[in-house]
Design a protein around this motif. Structure first.
Motif, PDB file in Angstrom:
ATOM      1  N   SER A  99       0.832  -1.211   0.000  1.00  0.00           N
ATOM      2  CA  SER A  99       0.000   0.000   0.000  1.00  0.00           C
ATOM      3  C   SER A  99       0.865   1.260   0.000  1.00  0.00           C
ATOM      4  O   SER A  99       0.523   2.259  -0.636  1.00  0.00           O
ATOM      5  CB  SER A  99      -0.936  -0.001   1.212  1.00  0.00           C
ATOM      6  OG  SER A  99      -0.192  -0.019   2.415  1.00  0.00           O
ATOM      7  N   LYS A 100       2.018   1.218   0.691  1.00  0.00           N
ATOM      8  CA  LYS A 100       2.927   2.355   0.684  1.00  0.00           C
ATOM      9  C   LYS A 100       3.536   2.555  -0.700  1.00  0.00           C
ATOM     10  O   LYS A 100       3.723   3.682  -1.162  1.00  0.00           O
ATOM     11  CB  LYS A 100       4.043   2.158   1.716  1.00  0.00           C
ATOM     12  CG  LYS A 100       3.582   2.193   3.152  1.00  0.00           C
ATOM     13  CD  LYS A 100       4.768   2.011   4.086  1.00  0.00           C
ATOM     14  CE  LYS A 100       4.326   1.999   5.557  1.00  0.00           C
ATOM     15  NZ  LYS A 100       5.486   1.791   6.448  1.00  0.00           N
ATOM     16  N   ALA A 101       3.861   1.424  -1.345  1.00  0.00           N
ATOM     17  CA  ALA A 101       4.461   1.493  -2.680  1.00  0.00           C
ATOM     18  C   ALA A 101       3.490   2.091  -3.688  1.00  0.00           C
ATOM     19  O   ALA A 101       3.874   2.867  -4.565  1.00  0.00           O
ATOM     20  CB  ALA A 101       4.899   0.100  -3.131  1.00  0.00           C
ATOM     21  N   ILE A 102       2.234   1.709  -3.545  1.00  0.00           N
ATOM     22  CA  ILE A 102       1.216   2.223  -4.473  1.00  0.00           C
ATOM     23  C   ILE A 102       0.880   3.672  -4.149  1.00  0.00           C
ATOM     24  O   ILE A 102       0.815   4.516  -5.028  1.00  0.00           O
ATOM     25  CB  ILE A 102      -0.047   1.346  -4.432  1.00  0.00           C
ATOM     26  CG1 ILE A 102       0.279  -0.060  -4.955  1.00  0.00           C
ATOM     27  CG2 ILE A 102      -1.165   1.970  -5.242  1.00  0.00           C
ATOM     28  CD1 ILE A 102      -0.840  -1.057  -4.800  1.00  0.00           C
ATOM     29  N   GLY A 103       0.694   3.963  -2.873  1.00  0.00           N
ATOM     30  CA  GLY A 103       0.342   5.313  -2.452  1.00  0.00           C
ATOM     31  C   GLY A 103      -1.124   5.615  -2.651  1.00  0.00           C
ATOM     32  O   GLY A 103      -1.853   4.865  -3.298  1.00  0.00           O
ATOM     33  N   LYS A 104      -1.562   6.719  -2.076  1.00  0.00           N
ATOM     34  CA  LYS A 104      -2.955   7.121  -2.191  1.00  0.00           C
ATOM     35  C   LYS A 104      -3.327   7.345  -3.652  1.00  0.00           C
ATOM     36  O   LYS A 104      -2.678   8.111  -4.356  1.00  0.00           O
ATOM     37  CB  LYS A 104      -3.190   8.401  -1.381  1.00  0.00           C
ATOM     38  CG  LYS A 104      -4.639   8.875  -1.388  1.00  0.00           C
ATOM     39  CD  LYS A 104      -4.778  10.157  -0.601  1.00  0.00           C
ATOM     40  CE  LYS A 104      -6.217  10.668  -0.623  1.00  0.00           C
ATOM     41  NZ  LYS A 104      -6.372  11.940   0.119  1.00  0.00           N
ATOM     42  N   SER A 105      -4.360   6.628  -4.097  1.00  0.00           N
ATOM     43  CA  SER A 105      -4.838   6.716  -5.489  1.00  0.00           C
ATOM     44  C   SER A 105      -3.733   6.370  -6.489  1.00  0.00           C
ATOM     45  O   SER A 105      -3.747   6.836  -7.628  1.00  0.00           O
ATOM     46  CB  SER A 105      -5.384   8.113  -5.791  1.00  0.00           C
ATOM     47  OG  SER A 105      -6.439   8.448  -4.914  1.00  0.00           O
ATOM     48  N   GLY A 106      -2.749   5.558  -6.050  1.00  0.00           N
ATOM     49  CA  GLY A 106      -1.681   5.120  -6.946  1.00  0.00           C
ATOM     50  C   GLY A 106      -0.632   6.175  -7.225  1.00  0.00           C
ATOM     51  O   GLY A 106       0.186   6.028  -8.137  1.00  0.00           O
ATOM     52  N   ILE A 107      -0.598   7.239  -6.409  1.00  0.00           N
ATOM     53  CA  ILE A 107       0.266   8.372  -6.714  1.00  0.00           C
ATOM     54  C   ILE A 107       1.750   8.046  -6.590  1.00  0.00           C
ATOM     55  O   ILE A 107       2.574   8.521  -7.381  1.00  0.00           O
ATOM     56  CB  ILE A 107      -0.111   9.580  -5.820  1.00  0.00           C
ATOM     57  CG1 ILE A 107       0.499  10.860  -6.375  1.00  0.00           C
ATOM     58  CG2 ILE A 107       0.329   9.359  -4.373  1.00  0.00           C
ATOM     59  CD1 ILE A 107      -0.010  12.109  -5.698  1.00  0.00           C
ATOM     60  N   ASN A 108       2.134   7.200  -5.626  1.00  0.00           N
ATOM     61  CA  ASN A 108       3.552   6.911  -5.411  1.00  0.00           C
ATOM     62  C   ASN A 108       4.132   6.103  -6.564  1.00  0.00           C
ATOM     63  O   ASN A 108       5.209   6.423  -7.090  1.00  0.00           O
ATOM     64  CB  ASN A 108       3.747   6.170  -4.087  1.00  0.00           C
ATOM     65  CG  ASN A 108       5.202   6.142  -3.656  1.00  0.00           C
ATOM     66  OD1 ASN A 108       5.813   7.181  -3.441  1.00  0.00           O
ATOM     67  ND2 ASN A 108       5.765   4.937  -3.553  1.00  0.00           N
TER      68      ASN A 108
END
Length: 377
Positions: A326-335
Motif C-alpha cells: 500500500s505504501k508502494a502504491i500510495g494514495k490513489s496510486g500516486i507513489n
C-alpha cells in the motif's frame, strides 16, 4: 526623407532594437511602398546613405536572353529585359547584368507618404515582435514573475511580464489556485507562439516539473551554483512530487542541502506549490538501486529489470513485503505513478511472504538478529 532617417536611432533606443536591424526594416518599408504606388511587378532596391541622409529607390532590371521565357510572363516580365533591348541603352551590357532606373517616392505625394508611414509602422512592429519572440523563446523552461491583469470567463489568467502580456491557462494552474487582478505570481515559460493576426503569445505553466526545478534553484544555493544537480523530476501538481538529485562535490550532501535545516528549504518550495509534498532521493545510474530509492517510503526486497531485445530497460519487477504494497502504491496510486514517471519504466509489484515491522525490518532479518543476541548472551 531626412526626418525619417533622423528617427532611426530614436526608434532603436525606444524599442530596444539594434539600429542596423531598424535600417533593414526601413529599407523593406521603402521597397514595399514603391511596389504599392509604382508597380507591384517591378523589382526594387533601397539604399540608405547615412552621411547624406538620403534614401535611394531604384528599379532593377536583369538582362536575359531574347528567347527567355520570363519575358513572356506578365507577372515577372517587368523585372527582365532582353539583351537586344538592353543594348539600346548600353552597348556594353551582357547577360545577367542589371540595369537600374531611379525613382523618387516624393513625386507620388501624399499617397506615397501615407503608404510609407503604414509600412514603416508595420515592419518596425514585426521587428519588435521578432526580438520579443527570440528573447522569450530562449526563456522556455525558465522562471518569470508577473502581475495579474485579468482573469477571463474560462479562468485563463493574464499576466504582465516585463513588456509583454502572457497567459496562464486553467490547465496549467495548480488545482485549487485562485488568482485575482493585482496578484503577483511566479511561473515558467511553457511555449512561445508567433501568430500573424494576434502577434506574439506567451503561455506560462505552474504545473510543469520545470517549475518545481526553478523554484528549488531559487531556494537552494547549491542547485543554483551547480554543486547539486536535479537529474530528474516528476510531479502530480498540488499533490506530490519526486526529484532525483546528484552531488558534483564530495562534501555536499545532495538531499540534505536541498531539504535544508529542519526542512526549511523544501518547505518554502512546497508552500509555493500549495502544499505539494516533495520527496528527494539520491540519483544513481544503477537502475535497481534507483528504483528501490524512488519507491520510498515503501521498503523493497528486490528489483529485477526486464530488458527489450536491444538491451534497454523496459520494465521493473519490484518484490516487496505484503504490508509494504500500500505504501508502494500510495494514495490513489500516486507513489507508483511518480516512480514510473521518474524512472521511465513500467513498474510491476510482486508480494513475498515477508512482513515488516514498524522500524522497516523484515521478520526474517529480525529473527536473525534475535538468534545472534541469544547466542552471545
Amino acid at each position: 526623407m531626412e526626418k525619417i532617417l533622423d528617427i532611426v536611432d530614436a526608434i532603436a533606443h525606444e524599442k530596444g532594437l539594434q539600429p542596423d536591424k531598424v535600417i533593414e526594416a526601413l529599407k523593406t518599408a521603402f521597397v514595399q511602398t514603391a511596389k504599392r504606388v509604382i508597380d507591384r511587378r517591378f523589382a526594387f532596391e533601397a539604399t540608405i546613405d547615412k552621411a547624406k541622409k538620403s534614401v535611394d529607390i531604384v528599379q532593377t532590371i536583369t538582362v536575359v536572353a531574347d528567347d527567355d521565357e520570363r519575358l513572356l510572363d506578365e507577372e515577372v516580365a517587368p523585372a527582365y529585359i532582353s539583351l537586344t533591348d538592353a543594348k539600346e541603352y548600353d552597348d556594353q551590357v551582357e547577360l545577367d547584368d542589371q540595369l537600374q532606373i531611379p525613382h523618387d517616392l516624393e513625386e507620388y505625394g501624399r499617397t506615397a507618404a501615407s503608404n510609407l508611414h503604414r509600412e514603416i509602422e508595420y515592419h518596425v512592429q514585426r521587428l519588435v515582435e521578432d526580438e520579443l519572440f527570440n528573447k522569450y523563446n530562449s526563456k522556455i523552461g525558465t522562471l518569470v514573475n508577473g502581475r495579474v491583469t485579468s482573469v477571463d470567463s474560462q479562468n485563463a489568467t493574464y499576466i504582465e511580464v516585463d513588456e509583454v502580456r502572457a497567459v496562464l491557462p486553467m490547465k496549467s494552474r495548480i488545482k485549487g489556485e485562485i488568482f485575482k487582478k493585482g496578484d503577483h505570481l511566479k511561473a515558467v515559460v511553457r511555449r512561445v507562439i508567433m501568430d500573424k493576426e494576434n502577434g506574439i503569445q506567451i503561455e506560462l505553466s505552474r504545473t510543469s516539473p520545470k517549475f518545481l526545478e526553478e523554484l528549488l534553484a531559487l531556494e537552494v544555493p547549491e542547485i543554483a551554483d551547480g554543486a547539486v544537480i536535479i537529474e530528474k523530476s516528476a510531479r502530480i501538481p498540488g499533490e506530490r512530487a519526486k526529484i532525483a538529485l546528484i552531488s558534483t562535490h564530495p562534501q555536499v550532501d545532495a538531499v540534505g542541502a536541498t531539504v535544508g535545516v529542519k526542512g526549511v528549504r523544501i518547505n518554502a518550495v512546497s508552500r509555493e506549490l500549495i502544499g505539494e509534498n516533495i520527496d528527494c532521493v539520491e540519483y544513481t545510474t544503477i537502475p535497481e538501486l534507483f528504483i528501490s530509492r524512488v519507491m520510498s517510503p515503501a521498503i523493497i526486497s528486490h528489483v529485477e529489470i526486464i530488458r527489450d531485445e536491444d538491451g534497454e530497460p523496459e520494465k521493473a519487477i519490484v518484490t516487496l513485503p505484503a504490508d509494504q504494497k500500500s505504501k508502494a502504491i500510495g494514495k490513489s496510486g500516486i507513489n507508483i505513478r511518480l516512480a514510473s514517471m521518474l524512472t521511465g519504466l513500467n513498474i510491476e509489484l510482486v508480494e513475498n511472504d515477508e512482513v515488516t515491522d514498524e522500524q522497516g525490518e523484515t521478520q526474517e532479518s529480525k529473527d536473525g538478529v534475535d538468534a545472534l543476541e541469544a547466542l552471545f548472551n
